[in-house]
Design an enzyme around this catalytic site. Structure first.
Site, PDB file in Angstrom:
ATOM      1  N   ASP A 192      79.573  48.755  33.650  1.00  0.00           N
ATOM      2  CA  ASP A 192      80.073  49.318  34.911  1.00  0.00           C
ATOM      3  C   ASP A 192      79.272  50.557  35.284  1.00  0.00           C
ATOM      4  O   ASP A 192      78.421  51.013  34.505  1.00  0.00           O
ATOM      5  CB  ASP A 192      81.581  49.635  34.814  1.00  0.00           C
ATOM      6  N   ASN A 228      94.925  53.576  30.270  1.00  0.00           N
ATOM      7  CA  ASN A 228      95.884  52.835  31.095  1.00  0.00           C
ATOM      8  C   ASN A 228      95.717  51.312  30.935  1.00  0.00           C
ATOM      9  O   ASN A 228      96.259  50.543  31.719  1.00  0.00           O
ATOM     10  CB  ASN A 228      95.755  53.234  32.571  1.00  0.00           C
ATOM     11  N   HIS A 271      92.856  49.665  31.102  1.00  0.00           N
ATOM     12  CA  HIS A 271      91.717  49.072  31.802  1.00  0.00           C
ATOM     13  C   HIS A 271      90.597  48.710  30.822  1.00  0.00           C
ATOM     14  O   HIS A 271      90.509  49.239  29.710  1.00  0.00           O
ATOM     15  CB  HIS A 271      91.224  49.956  32.951  1.00  0.00           C
ATOM     16  N   GLU A 315      91.033  48.139  36.654  1.00  0.00           N
ATOM     17  CA  GLU A 315      92.264  48.911  36.552  1.00  0.00           C
ATOM     18  C   GLU A 315      93.479  47.973  36.573  1.00  0.00           C
ATOM     19  O   GLU A 315      93.343  46.786  36.937  1.00  0.00           O
ATOM     20  CB  GLU A 315      92.346  49.894  37.737  1.00  0.00           C
TER      21      GLU A 315
END
Ligand code: PGA
Length: 246
Positions: free
Chosen positions: A66, A135, A137, A142
């Site tokens: 990414d 979280n 991800h 996400e």
């Protein structure tokens, strides 16, 4: 799914040793790498191994997982910058090709399609190393990211943007990025999910034991038939991981 738990003190060495072995077995590996705090100590040891002649990156075709958008190209948080400072700048012979999602393209959607095309042209990804966000991800997928998502621009959660500023030294808080999708990742032949630190224990338990679904995107990796979770014993609650591995 296989879960390998190592003592925290030797975790990075263990992962590096496995990666160096994999590079020896398949020197022309098509490899996906993440950036960030988790892989940093692993890369440091990989550099040591490469310098000692244990393996080489020279045959590798590398795809970054990414990249952050909307921040300067030389920002320390840019993933291209991190992979350079953490790994590539320290080895004499780098990968034969390095691909980075083109967040600076005038047509980002077209650049995302081109990224998928480049992965296909390389014959698909043999091995994808991945980090785990607090979280849930993976990459910048996400919560809410489905199993059939591919390389695309995404809006970042406030916690992800804050992590980029606090931990990676981003000069401006990134609002978006381009990431391989969950579908892109699931198409890789082998997945290694790297998880270290006490602060990842709660989310790792959810990933391994909770319901599989987009709410915790990394849980979707459990649908892959060659997933290895490499966790240190700060991140892994042994009772949880043993049960999940059964
Ligand atoms: P970290 O980030 O390795 O810096 O903890 C992981 C992630 O957010 O994907």
């Amino acid at each position: 799914m296989r879960i390998e738990v190592s003592p925290t003190a030797t975790w990075a060495d263990q992962v590096a040793v496995r990666l160096l072995a994999r590079l020896r077995e398949q020197p022309n590996l098509t490899l996906c790498l993440p950036t960030g705090a988790t892989p940093r100590p692993v890369y440091q040891r990989v550099v040591g191994g490469i310098r000692a002649g244990e393996a080489s990156l020279a045959g590798v075709e590398l795809f970054l997982l990414d990249e952050f958008g909307g921040i300067p190209i030389d920002d320390p948080a840019r993933c291209a910058r991190m992979i350079a400072t953490d790994l590539l700048d320290h080895v004499e012979n780098g990968p034969r090709r390095v691909h980075v999602p083109d967040v600076d393209a005038s047509d980002v959607a077209a650049a995302c399609e081109a990224y998928e095309d480049a992965i296909a042209a390389a014959g698909g990804i043999d091995l994808a190393l991945l980090g785990l966000g607090a979280n849930g991800h993976v990459g910048m997928n996400e919560p809410g990211s489905a199993a059939d998502t591919y390389t695309r621009a995404v809006r970042l959660h406030a916690t992800t943007a804050e992590h980029a500023t606090r931990s990676y030294g981003a000069s401006v808080s990134p609002a978006w990025g381009v990431t391989m999708g969950i579908g892109t990742i699931l198409e890789a032949r082998t997945l290694w999910l790297l998880v270290s630190g006490r602060h990842k224990r709660k989310v790792l338990t959810r990933v391994l034991r909770g319901p599989i679904g987009p709410e915790v995107p990394a849980s979707l990796l459990r649908g892959h038939d060659d997933l290895v979770v490499h966790a240190d014993d700060d991140a892994a609650d042994l009772r949880t991981t043993v049960n999940a591995g059964e």
